[in-house]
Write an enzyme that holds these catalytic residues in place. Structure first.
Site, PDB file in Angstrom:
ATOM      1  N   HIS A   1      -3.679   8.124   5.605  1.00  0.00           N
ATOM      2  CA  HIS A   1      -3.919   6.807   5.013  1.00  0.00           C
ATOM      3  C   HIS A   1      -5.376   6.409   5.243  1.00  0.00           C
ATOM      4  CE1 HIS A   1      -2.700   3.113   3.184  1.00  0.00           C
ATOM      5  NE2 HIS A   1      -2.897   2.370   4.257  1.00  0.00           N
TER       6      HIS A   1
ATOM      7  N   HIS B   1      -9.831   1.711  -0.992  1.00  0.00           N
ATOM      8  CA  HIS B   1      -8.397   1.546  -0.778  1.00  0.00           C
ATOM      9  C   HIS B   1      -7.811   0.921  -2.037  1.00  0.00           C
ATOM     10  CE1 HIS B   1      -4.550   0.806   0.727  1.00  0.00           C
ATOM     11  NE2 HIS B   1      -4.810   0.250   1.895  1.00  0.00           N
TER      12      HIS B   1
ATOM     13  N   CYS C   1       0.795  -1.237   0.000  1.00  0.00           N
ATOM     14  CA  CYS C   1       0.000   0.000   0.000  1.00  0.00           C
ATOM     15  C   CYS C   1       0.822   1.279   0.000  1.00  0.00           C
ATOM     16  CB  CYS C   1      -0.959  -0.005   1.188  1.00  0.00           C
ATOM     17  SG  CYS C   1      -1.961  -1.496   1.285  1.00  0.00           S
TER      18      CYS C   1
END
Length: 849
Positions: free
Chosen positions: A291, A327, A159
């Site tokens: 995030h 995401h 990520c």
């Protein structure tokens, strides 16, 4: 002498998300507060309440023809689409010879093999497996289609992959390698990724609500690209400037494979380091795009980190954009950055959608639900990943308003080396074997799992019936020999045997150690020991950059097999361990390495790309020390079968038949092991009283643009020669100054032809008789770190002022080259090391004794 950092600005953007496939539509969707998360069209028949932000629109890939599109996977197609849009927006459509590309992705190379573990083997495409089955294949295909020749790399830190890719592109401009760079993130969501997160029970039943309400993430897919450009270059050509990248930083928690450090130390460290690099203080940050996955652990720890970094954290607006488009895993950072760049200059502060009742310990200003009017100059973009990888970028919406920082450019020394291979478990054992030319190891047969054999037999039948072998003469017979060995012709490899990890390591957790991870950790420990460095409480001062090829194959195989027959029952224990960055994670946790950490997965010789990144970190004085390395494990996977079909792998029982540069080359024999080197400032190493192994005097990168054309050896040689010329220029030398050239060809006919052609082009006029060596046949072709293993031998050659002969080869393929056929005693001051990956990406280094 201090060197002022160059201003790096953003002059072009391209986007593809569940919300839109163009910048204008993406901006409007954000302003409309649209949410792309909905019932999944692909995963609902497997999973209850399957929700995702999927890309469902038809995408125009013009001017690509249908045949090219069919050979590419979505990771590559999406990267091509957004990259083309970004270059067009930047007005860069002409000569791109100096422009390089860094791609961030988490699960590349997956799509071609989906039919195997989705139990629809009849849909398998050999063409797609060949052109899109490698982890870094998207780099090769996209750079070819766009005409980029500045070199490519693929970042695979889950990520944090795309913000890390942006940071690497930033470094290329800082070192003067290019005036323009393309940074890309691309991430289709495939069954293994969705099943892994679903089984971890972290998915939200509706749409994620970061920092509030019910915890849970919403997975999404997307791609983004930005053009980074040196400010003066952009101004001179009248480019539109969307923002300025002031700095970035990475770090590692060194805590857990999946969970964040509960003290938030890694997240705190990366923010402080990024601000230090930018020359700004916490009070200058106007906004943070966090995030913000929506999971309980992430949101709580991220909030804690903000409080530790910002004295007035409660008054600082922070928000998560994952409630808009989910995401996006490897593409998350770049898509979220673009969301900021299309709204913040209009004084529109992105909200956190779906915000309800704050969760315990989540008590910051999350800009709930509605856009807020605010003038933003400097903002921070944070992303975190499995394995404790952290990345932070500092960006300004008003370029030129923040003073540039300066650094003292450092000379980069190799102060420690370590290695594990089939011919020795320490570097000294390996070197002793190489200098004893009469020794030859026994090859070890690969033991195939029954499931793999059954799958391969079924695949053979499908490929034969669908005539997919028609363009590969002899392919059917080769796969038959691989699947159903006759006359005792099996896959045999250079395997590491009789290794006892506890003899080499102070701490070793065999429960969490993979084979490749064990090799890497042992080599790492040896490099540190040789450099007289012990990690105590200074782990944040030490970085780790790993280059990977096929990755943790055994763990990945076990995880993918557990998808069958019911992906709802997938084994979560193997999910994080199947990621490309898992070996760096294992090493970081084992040794407490917390500095700049990343994983590149650019294929063969990926560790040479890692070496360029480590060099930049030391040269720019971003870290005192960085470990750089690669690791490979031999495992009988489907990719091994594909290499047999395409005549890359040689099936032999005699290691002496592996003859690099041989006139009758038959392919390479796979090897396994690891090599690690410790880089640090030359003056600092000498002050510590460490014996310097060698100095990296300069490097060059390039790539060919003939990925889809197998008959372009001349163009590929010219591209590699360009990397050599760039390395010589970087070191301030000419071809006459080079005493020895070391190639790292894997030994296949094509690989050797390209390498030899490049050496002739670079040295033919000024230094045609320069000696040429390559030692891959000594330890087998250890894909990711072949170049580093050769570098370890070169350092020993410099120390001894002598050169061992190329092993095994008796009759060489080209009489223009002065191959080292017998041991030499010679004066060695400067050595050139070259390396290539299978997709046409080239690295060259000048090594100084």
């Amino acid at each position: 002498m201090k060197t002022s950092r160059k201003r790096v600005v953003i002059t072009g953007m391209g986007i593809l998300s569940s919300l839109a496939d163009n910048i204008a539509g993406f901006r409007q969707a954000l302003l409309n507060k649209e949410c792309g998360v909905q019932d999944s069209t692909r995963f609902s028949h497997w999973f209850e309440n399957a929700r995702a932000a999927e890309i469902l629109q038809d995408i125009d890939y013009a001017p690509l023809d249908a045949e090219t599109v069919s050979a590419m996977d979505n990771a590559a197609l999406w990267a091509y689409k957004v990259s083309k849009d970004a270059l067009n927006a930047a007005g860069l459509t002409g000569d791109l010879e100096e422009t390089g590309m860094i791609v961030g992705v988490s699960s590349a190379g997956t799509e071609a093999f989906l039919p195997l573990f989705e139990q629809r083997i009849q849909d398998f495409s050999l063409k797609k497996a060949i052109y899109s089955g490698g982890f870094a294949s998207c780099c090769s295909s996209v750079s070819t289609l766009l005409g980029l020749k500045g070199g490519t790399e693929l970042v695979a830190t889950a990520c944090t992959a795309s913000p890390n890719a942006i940071g690497m592109a930033f470094d290329y401009i800082q070192n003067g390698k290019s005036k323009t760079m393309l940074a890309v993130g691309t991430e289709p969501i495939y069954l293994p990724t969705f099943a892994g997160f679903y089984a971890l029970n972290v998915m939200h039943a509706e749409s994620c609500t970061p920092f509030s309400g019910t915890s849970g993430m919403s997975i999404g897919e997307g791609a983004g690209a930005i053009v980074l450009e040196e400010y003066e270059h952009a101004v001179a050509r009248g480019a539109t400037i969307y923002g300025e990248l002031l700095s970035y930083a990475t770090s590692c928690d060194a805590y857990h494979e999946t969970g964040p450090d509960p003290r938030a130390n890694g997240a705190v460290q990366v923010m402080l380091k990024a601000m230090e690099n930018a020359g700004v203080t916490p009070d200058q940050i106007d906004y943070v795009n966090v995030h913000g996955t929506g999971t309980e652990a992430n949101d709580r720890i991220e909030t804690l980190a903000m409080k530790k970094v910002f004295p007035d954290a409660v008054d600082l607006p922070v928000s998560s954009t994952k409630s808009f488009f989910g995401h996006n895993i490897g593409a998350a950072g770049i898509v979220e950055l673009i969301a900021c760049l299309v709204t913040l200059p209009e004084k529109k502060l992105l909200p956190t959608l779906n915000f309800t009742v704050p969760r315990p310990n989540c008590d910051l200003d999350y800009v709930p639900n509605e856009f807020r009017e605010k003038d933003i100059n400097i903002f921070m973009k944070n992303n975190y990943a499995f394995g404790g990888n952290n990345c932070c970028m500092i960006v300004s919406t008003r370029p030129g308003t923040v003073p540039v920082t300066a650094y003292e450019a450092k000379r980069v020394a190799i102060s420690g080396m370590g290695a594990v291979s089939a011919i020795g478990h320490t570097l000294n054992e390996i070197l002793e074997h190489i200098w004893s030319a009469d020794k030859s190891p026994e090859l070890t047969g690969v033991k195939f799992n029954g499931d793999t054999l059954t799958e391969a037999v079924e695949l053979l039948d499908v490929l034969t019936r669908t005539h997919q072998f028609d363009d590969l003469p002899g392919a059917t017979r080769r796969l038959q020999r691989a699947v159903l060995p006759e006359n005792n012709v099996h896959f045999k490899t250079f395997q590491v045997t009789a290794l006892e990890p506890r003899r080499h390591l102070r701490r070793f957790d065999s429960r969490k150690a993979t084979r490749g991870g064990t090799f890497a950790l042992i080599a790492l420990a040896e490099a540190l020991n040789n450099a007289k460095h012990k990690i105590k409480r200074d782990g944040h001062e030490l970085g780790l950059v790993m280059g990977m090829s096929r990755g943790p194959q055994e763990t990945t195989y076990k995880y993918l097999q557990s998808l069958k027959p019911d992906p709802r029952k997938v084994r979560t224990s193997e999910f994080p361990g199947s990621l490309m960055n898992s070996i760096a994670t294992f090493c970081g946790i084992s040794e407490g390495i917390k500095g700049y950490t990343t994983t590149l997965a650019t294929g063969q010789n990926a560790s040479l790309g890692a070496l360029t990144y480590g060099y930049e970190i030391i040269r720019q004085q971003l870290q005192p020390q960085v470990l750089v390395g690669g690791a490979d494990e031999c495992f009988p996977s489907m990719s091994l079968y594909m290499d047999a079909v395409t005549e890359k792998i040689q099936m032999t029982s005699d290691p002496r038949e592996y003859q690099v540069y041989g006139k009758e080359a038959k392919g390479f024999v796979p090897g396994e092991g690891a090599c690690m080197v410790l880089l640090e400032d030359l003056d600092a190493a000498q002050a510590r009283g460490v014996e310097i192994c060698a100095e990296i005097a300069g490097y060059g990168k390039s790539n060919s643009i003939s990925y889809f054309d197998a008959d372009c050896a001349d163009e590929k040689s010219a591209a590699m020669a360009l990397a050599i010329h760039r390395a010589l220029a970087d070191a301030g030398l000419t071809a006459r100054d080079i005493d020895l050239v070391c190639g790292s060809s894997n030994g296949t006919k094509e690989s050797s032809e390209i390498e030899i052609g490049a050496i002739c082009l670079a040295f033919g006029e000024q230094n045609p008789q320069v000696p040429v060596v390559n030692y891959n046949a000594s330890f087998g072709f250890v894909e990711s770190c072949a170049g580093l293993l050769n570098l370890a031998v070169l350092a020993d050659c410099i120390r001894k002022q002598a050169v061992p002969a190329i092993p095994h080869t008796q009759v060489f393929c080209d009489d223009r080259i002065n191959f080292v056929k017998a041991p030499l005693k010679m004066a060695i001051r400067h050595v050139l090391l070259v390396g290539a990956n299978e997709g046409g990406n080239y690295n060259a280094f000048v090594i100084r004794g």
